[in-house]
Every structure is written in structure tokens, then in C-alpha cells.
Design a protein around this motif. Structure first.
Motif, mmCIF file in Angstrom:
data_model
loop_
_atom_site.group_PDB
_atom_site.id
_atom_site.type_symbol
_atom_site.label_atom_id
_atom_site.label_comp_id
_atom_site.label_asym_id
_atom_site.label_seq_id
_atom_site.Cartn_x
_atom_site.Cartn_y
_atom_site.Cartn_z
ATOM 1 N N GLU A 1 93.837 -76.483 -38.111
ATOM 2 C CA GLU A 1 92.773 -75.896 -38.920
ATOM 3 C C GLU A 1 91.538 -75.564 -38.079
ATOM 4 O O GLU A 1 90.915 -74.513 -38.263
ATOM 5 N N PRO B 1 96.905 -77.538 -44.916
ATOM 6 C CA PRO B 1 96.402 -78.468 -45.937
ATOM 7 C C PRO B 1 96.171 -79.877 -45.409
ATOM 8 O O PRO B 1 95.237 -80.554 -45.852
ATOM 9 N N ARG B 2 96.993 -80.324 -44.473
ATOM 10 C CA ARG B 2 96.866 -81.703 -43.985
ATOM 11 C C ARG B 2 96.317 -81.774 -42.570
ATOM 12 O O ARG B 2 96.295 -82.835 -41.960
ATOM 13 N N LEU C 1 93.010 -84.587 -51.526
ATOM 14 C CA LEU C 1 92.865 -83.162 -51.225
ATOM 15 C C LEU C 1 93.529 -82.778 -49.910
ATOM 16 O O LEU C 1 93.700 -81.599 -49.630
ATOM 17 N N GLY C 2 93.890 -83.762 -49.102
ATOM 18 C CA GLY C 2 94.361 -83.465 -47.756
ATOM 19 C C GLY C 2 93.183 -83.376 -46.796
ATOM 20 O O GLY C 2 92.023 -83.220 -47.198
ATOM 21 N N THR D 1 92.110 -81.098 -44.586
ATOM 22 C CA THR D 1 91.314 -79.876 -44.502
ATOM 23 C C THR D 1 90.448 -79.694 -45.741
ATOM 24 O O THR D 1 89.262 -79.329 -45.637
ATOM 25 N N GLY D 2 90.991 -79.948 -46.921
ATOM 26 C CA GLY D 2 90.204 -79.839 -48.137
ATOM 27 C C GLY D 2 89.056 -80.838 -48.171
ATOM 28 O O GLY D 2 87.959 -80.537 -48.667
ATOM 29 N N VAL E 1 92.408 -74.044 -45.884
ATOM 30 C CA VAL E 1 93.114 -75.159 -46.501
ATOM 31 C C VAL E 1 94.521 -74.766 -46.941
ATOM 32 O O VAL E 1 95.425 -75.611 -47.006
ATOM 33 N N ALA E 2 94.747 -73.478 -47.221
ATOM 34 C CA ALA E 2 96.077 -73.049 -47.665
ATOM 35 C C ALA E 2 97.090 -73.125 -46.535
ATOM 36 O O ALA E 2 98.234 -73.561 -46.723
#
Length: 704
Positions: free
Chosen positions: A435, A430-431, A310-311, A313-314, A426-427
Motif C-alpha cells: 500500500e 486491504p491488509r 478494517l484491515g 490499510t483501512g 484499501v481496495a
């Protein structure tokens, strides 16, 4: 003044490979800092640059906003176009620089390959530099809030210098002599600048006499003292946050060695009532699954595994959703926690209203690092991480500096803030990398605060999971932040040079020196007694003396009105703090709000790891709970029957022994401690919520 302008113009023309719209100069290296200034014509905002030495990236995304009075005098806006950063001690191959070596210093527009300026600089050792320095200066005015004076170099009266400011003999900050001083010009000591003025937060250090010194680049030192009479204002704390209401979330992607150490530290230093959630982001390394399976014996630990990557942040967002209504504490898998880390974060979180995030200090966490800003803070020789963390906590002032954003390597998040502003984006990230800054800026715009816990130190290895992609992720994330939050650059600038943060780093330097004392590393135990006479105080003193080689022993005693905290030093008890209670402890209610507030403050201030209650008479029944909330292990010794009857011998007033069996009780009893008010044990136990109930917060109990 015209000579200053012409000199700046000459510097600008001698700088090679400089676009015509750029003005500036790389002055050289002073006090191990690369110093210079840069300005883009037609632009009032300071530039954000990357700095390279012989192609080696030394500093990324630094804002050239140091004030330079000479630049301002030359007509470049308000003069806030200066920059400085630490010169690395070795080249890109790990070899130390040589005296007289020529290096190429290059400035690039941050996050791009565009070169703004580059210049060859000849390196000189401090010994070589000292031969052209003959400094002079004065401290003209010193108060608890500021220092004013001047510094010049008689060998070069136009030179801008950086003097070290020391407080009580420890480095606090650097001061530029860039303030205009016409009087120095008239005396031939300056070509226009030379003045020094800095703010001083001496009140935060407490009442008493403090010495402030200026140390010139040639080593000369001048000092003055000032008496601080006022107290530092501290906001009233908010409601306590229980450790059981928090959950640690650790996103994992490979880096098995770091994960193993992270697990080991969490096992050793996290209270068992705190949930721990590891979320494996589909790590391809098979060691990760084995490590997490082996760690299932850690209390309250759960493991989740993403079906696909998911990376970062996800994965964090999934973890925060999984812990329900608990306050999440984000922890990188390359972070290493230390004693009382949970209690420290929670104390900071309640230090004032609407605290969104709390981040501890670290060895490698950029602006959150101590003793030095950046990512290179080694330990003194022979000192381990736990010893330093203890020394750091004991020197800390608990100022909880306010900052524009937290740092996700270890960050408490208040659930109410998360509900209000939403999860991580997350958009856009993402990684990772940016964030938490985006989340914190959103929270800040909604009126939430972000604090540094300057009493807690968590070690960090930085971004092994990202590998070579780190720099690209950092630049991309920063571009999004700058576009969304134009105020971000200024906010970061103010925070990085704040007085409270400088004080926290100064105290970290002192803690490094403290580590040379072997007793500093000893865990602190607070023993609690009621009286100064009798068997319990004497056996307790014997116990303290017997364990003094392995424990740092303290004593808390109370006679209902007089509350005293003492420290065992060289075999003798030395009083450290005391309080006369206007709301004394009495044997029926057995609780005093004043007692609770005072002792809670001492527990936090002096950082006890164990509280051993030898007797609760004349103490608040809330003491075990207060100690547990402060992160202490609580031990209770039973010496008599006080927990079930106010008469420790189980005698009625008429002398009849009833044996503790309430069915056999035919009269009243008089408390053995405190006011001689007759009462019945059921009334005493019930009205005080029960001395027995207080033991539920104890880790161990002993019958003596």
C-alpha cells in the motif's frame, strides 16, 4: 572469447531441472553470497526470482539484473542477468552449515511454485576456498568520483571475483572484476574480463585525504589515497515543519508485547507537542485495550477503536483522516523509536522541495536497513538500542538518499502530497504489503520525492501482526505493483545499489565500532554563554566538568561578531567550528539571520539533546526556538535582569536605580553588553520581540 561462450553453454547443460527456454548457471557461493545468472530466451527484461536453499526461502522477489560481461559476451543481451544474495549461516533447523556439505539451491519464478533452475552445490569454508585463490590486482586510477583497476585469480584466470572496497578502512561495497580487459588477456592474467570500475562518492565525506582499498577474496589488500577539495552540493532547505503540525499514527492489531514497548519509546522520545493516535483494529487480545488505557497519561495521546476489523490499510486511512490537516507519521506497533526521531524526520522533510515521504533507517526494514541490506542487523555485544542510535546519528552524513518509495514501518507523509494524490488504496491492499509502495509511486509520477533519513535509526520487529500470512500478502502486493508500475523494478534496482545509501551503511558500520567507546552513548548538552570572563563562564565550566561522566559537554559563545562552538575533551575546550558574522548581533534588534542559519546547522549536525542557555547576551533571541525545533530540551538560567532590561543592574544612564519598574523610569539606559547605544527598556524589549518571549520555548528555567 569462444572459450567463455562454450563454458557458459556447458554450465547451462549441466544445470538440472531447467526448462528449455531458460539459460543460466548457479556459480556457487563467493564471499558468503550465492552467485549466478539466469535468462529467459526471447525476453530482454531480467527475471524476478525467489531463491531457496534446501527448501528454505532465502530471498524473495530479487531481480536478476547484475551485469555479467561473460554473459554479455556469450550473446545474452546486455549481460544484465546476474544475481547474488547472502547465504544464510544456518540451515532450516538452525544448524550451521558444514564444510563439504551438499545443498540444493533452487530458483523459482517470483511468487510462484514454478522451478526455473536447481543445482547441487558443495559448501566450502573460507579457509578451503583460500587454498585455490592467488589474487593479484592494481588500482590504476583513483579520483573523488571513481576507481578503476583490475583483479584476477592466478589459479583460475577466468574466474569472476568480488573484491571488497574499503573507504578509510571501512567496508563500502563489493566490486566485480567483470569489465573486459584485452591487456590482461595478452598478459595471460585473464580470459577476457578482470577489470574493475566503480563510482565513488568521496565528496560527500568532505574535504581532506581519503584512503580507498581493494581487498581480494584471498585477503590481500591494496590501497591508494586521494585528496578531495570540493564540497558536496546540498539543495537549499525549505520552510521548517513544526513538530506541533505533525501527528504519529500507530495502527494496532494484537502483538501486545510490541505495543507496550512502542508506547514506552514514544513516551520517552516524542516531543509533547506532537499528537499521537493509536487506532486499534478490533484486536481480540484483551491486553491491547488495557495497555492503551494505561497509556492515556502520555501527552497528546488519543486512542480510537474500530467497531470491526478494517484491515491494516483501512485503519491507517482512518487515522490519517482523524488527524485533520497535520502531517501524518505512520508508525508500526512493532517499531521502537529513538532520541530525536521526530526532529530527524522533519529535517529530512525540509531538505529539498516537494518531499512526499521520509523513512528512517532500521535494523529490519529490507532495503532501508543498515549496516547491512536485509533483515538481520544485530547490535554489538553489550550495546543497547539507544546507544547505537546515538552513535549512528553522530556518524551520519545527512545525505538523505532519494528512493522510489518509502517504507510504512515508520514514514512521514507531507499533507500536501496526501491532498494531491489521495490516501492509501484499501481496495487493492486491504491488509497491507504494497500500500505504501503504491502511494509513493503515484506521488512520484506527480513529481513528489521520497527520501531516506540517514541520520535517524528506528528499530523494527517486522510483521508480527500478520503471522504466517506475510509471504502470501507480500507476493500478492508485489504483483499489483508490478502490473501498475512497470518502472518499479528498475527504480528499486537503482535505489538498492545507490552510492548515497552505500555511504549511509558504511557510516553505520563505523558507528558500531564507535559504540565501543563509552562516551559515545552519553547525551550531548550544549551550554550557551556570552563572555569568556566573569562569574557565568567560570561557573559554567565548573558545571561542565562536574557532569562530564554523565553528559557530553559542548559550549557555544558569541561576542556579537565571533561565533564559536567548542567541545570539552579531557578537561579542555577544543574549538570544533566557528563563524565570523557579517550580520552581527546588536542589542536593539538582537537577531541575526546569519547567526540563526549557522546555529541551526550546528544543532542539526552535532545532535544536542539539551541546550542550556546560561546567558542570551550577544546571541539571537531565536536560539531557544531553533533549539526546540531541532528536538532539543531547552533550559534557561537567569543570572541577572537581562531579559527585562538591557542594563543588567537596572540602572539608568544617570546612575539612578529604577528597579525594573517602568513607571519609575525617568531616563534612558545603556546596554551592559554590546554597543553603548542608549535606549529605553520598552523599546528594547519591543523591538527584539522580548527576551521574555524567547523563554516560551524552554522546558525549564532556573534563577541563579
Amino acid at each position: 572469447m569462444n572459450r567463455i561462450i562454450s563454458k557458459l553453454q556447458f554450465r547451462r547443460s549441466e544445470t538440472s531441472a531447467t526448462p528449455p527456454e531458460i539459460a543460466g548457471h548457479i556459480d556457487g557461493i563467493r564471499d558468503q553470497d550465492i552467485v549466478g545468472w539466469i535468462h529467459m530466451n526471447g525476453r530482454s527484461e531480467p527475471l524476478t526470482i525467489d531463491l531457496l536453499v534446501d527448501g528454505q526461502e532465502v530471498a524473495l522477489t530479487i531481480t536478476a539484473d547484475d551485469h555479467r560481461s561473460d554473459v554479455e559476451a556469450a550473446g545474452f543481451g546486455d549481460g544484465r542477468h546476474g544475481f547474488h544474495c547472502t547465504m544464510p549461516t544456518t540451515d532450516g533447523y538452525g544448524q550451521p552449515w558444514q564444510d563439504g556439505q551438499s545443498v540444493l539451491i533452487e530458483l523459482r519464478l517470483a511468487g510462484t511454485p514454478q522451478t526455473l533452475m536447481q543445482q547441487q552445490i558443495t559448501l566450502r569454508s573460507p579457509e578451503t576456498d583460500a587454498t585455490i585463490l592467488d589474487c593479484d590486482g592494481r588500482i590504476e586510477k583513483l579520483t573523488e568520483t571513481y576507481l578503476r583497476g583490475w583483479v584476477t585469480n592466478r589459479q583460475n584466470v577466468s574466474q569472476i571475483l568480488r573484491a571488497d572496497v574499503l573507504i578509510n578502512g571501512t567496508f563500502f561495497c563489493k566490486a566485480l572484476n567483470d569489465q573486459p580487459r584485452d591487456d590482461l588477456v595478452r598478459q595471460g592474467l585473464s580470459k577476457g574480463a578482470g577489470g574493475v570500475r566503480i563510482s565513488l562518492p568521496l565528496r560527500q565525506l568532505g574535504r581532506g585525504t581519503h584512503e580507498v582499498s581493494l581487498q581480494f577474496p584471498d585477503g590481500k589488500l591494496i590501497s591508494k589515497t586521494v585528496e578531495v577539495r570540493g564540497d558536496h552540493y546540498r539543495p537549499a532547505p525549505t520552510a521548517r515543519i513544526a513538530p506541533a503540525d505533525c501527528a504519529v499514527i500507530v495502527p494496532v492489531y494484537n502483538a501486545a508485547e510490541d505495543v507496550a514497548i512502542c508506547l514506552e519509546r514514544l513516551r520517552a522520545y516524542t516531543p509533547p507537542e506532537v499528537d499521537i493516535l493509536f487506532v486499534d483494529d478490533a484486536s481480540p487480545d484483551p491486553q491491547i485495550a488495557r495497555l492503551l488505557e494505561q497509556a492515556r497519561d502520555i501527552p497528546n495521546l488519543r486512542v480510537l477503536r474500530n467497531n470491526h476489523n478494517l484491515g491494516f490499510t483501512g485503519t491507517v486511512n482512518r487515522g490519517m483522516a482523524e488527524v485533520g490537516r497535520k502531517h501524518p507519521i505512520l508508525l508500526n506497533s512493532d517499531a521502537r523509536v529513538t532520541p530525536n526521531w521526530i526532529a530527524g524526520l522533519l529535517a529530512a522533510a525540509r531538505s529539498r522541495p516537494r518531499v512526499a515521504t521520509v523513512t528512517p533507517m532500521s535494523d529490519r526494514a529490507g532495503a532501508f536497513s543498515a549496516p547491512e541490506l536485509g533483515n538481520d542487523n544485530g547490535l554489538p555485544p553489550g550495546v543497547d538500542e539507544i546507544t547505537f542510535a546515538r552513535a549512528f546519528r553522530r556518524r551520519a552524513l545527512g545525505l538523505y538518499p532519494q528512493v522510489p518509495t518509502g517504507n510504512g514501518f515508520c514514514m512521514f507523509i507531507h499533507r500536501a502530497c496526501l491532498d494531491e494524490v489521495g490516501a492509501l488504496d484499501v481496495a487493492a491492499f486491504p491488509r497491507g504489503y504494497g500500500e505504501e509502495n503504491d502511494f509513493c509511486m503515484r506521488a512520484g509520477r506527480a513529481g513528489w520525492l521520497h527520501l531516506i533519513d540517514d541520520r535517524t535509526y528506528v528499530f523494527h520487529d517486522r510483521s508480527k501482526s500478520f503471522g504466517s500470512a506475510k509471504d502470501g500478502l507480500m507476493k500478492a502486493g508485489r504483483a499489483v505493483i508490478d502490473a501498475r508500475y512497470p518502472e518499479y523494478k528498475k527504480a528499486i534496482r537503482v535505489f538498492s545499489h545507490g552510492d548515497d545509501l552505500a555511504l549511509a551503511r558504511m557510516q553505520a558500520r563505523r558507528s558500531q565500532a564507535d559504540c565501543l567507546n563509552p562516551r559515545v552513548s552519553l547525551p550531548r548538552t550544549l551550554y550557551v554563554v556570552a563572555t569568556q570572563t566573569g562569574g557565568t563562564p567560570q561557573t559554567n565550566l565548573d558545571l561542565m566538568a562536574a557532569l562530564q561522566d554523565s553528559r557530553d559537554a559542548w559550549l557555544l559563545r558569541c561576542d556579537s561578531k565571533h561565533l564559536v562552538l567548542s567541545h570539552l575533551q579531557d578537561g579542555k575546550l577544543v574549538e570544533i567550528a566557528s563563524r565570523e558574522l557579517s550580520d552581527p548581533i546588536e542589542p536593539i534588534r538582537h537577531v541575526s539571520t546569519e547567526y540563526d542559519e549557522t546555529v541551526a546547522g550546528w544543532l542539526q549536525r552535532f545532535e544536542f539533546e539539551v541546550v542550556h542557555i546560561r546567558h542570551l547576551a550577544w546571541h539571537s533571541l531565536n536560539l531557544p526556538q531553533l533549539a526546540k525545533l531541532a528536538g532539543c530540551t531547552v533550559v534557561f538560567s537567569f543570572h541577572d535582569f537581562y531579559t527585562i532590561c538591557p542594563s543588567i543592574k537596572l540602572l539608568q544612564d544617570d546612575g539612578v536605580f529604577y528597579g525594573g519598574d517602568l513607571q519609575q523610569l525617568t531616563g534612558e539606559v545603556t546596554p551592559s553588553f554590546g554597543s553603548p547605544i542608549p535606549c529605553r527598556p520598552p523599546e528594547w524589549v519591543g523591538s527584539a520581540s522580548g527576551a521574555n518571549a524567547s523563554t516560551e520555548h524552554c522546558r525549564a528555567a532556573m534563577l541563579l
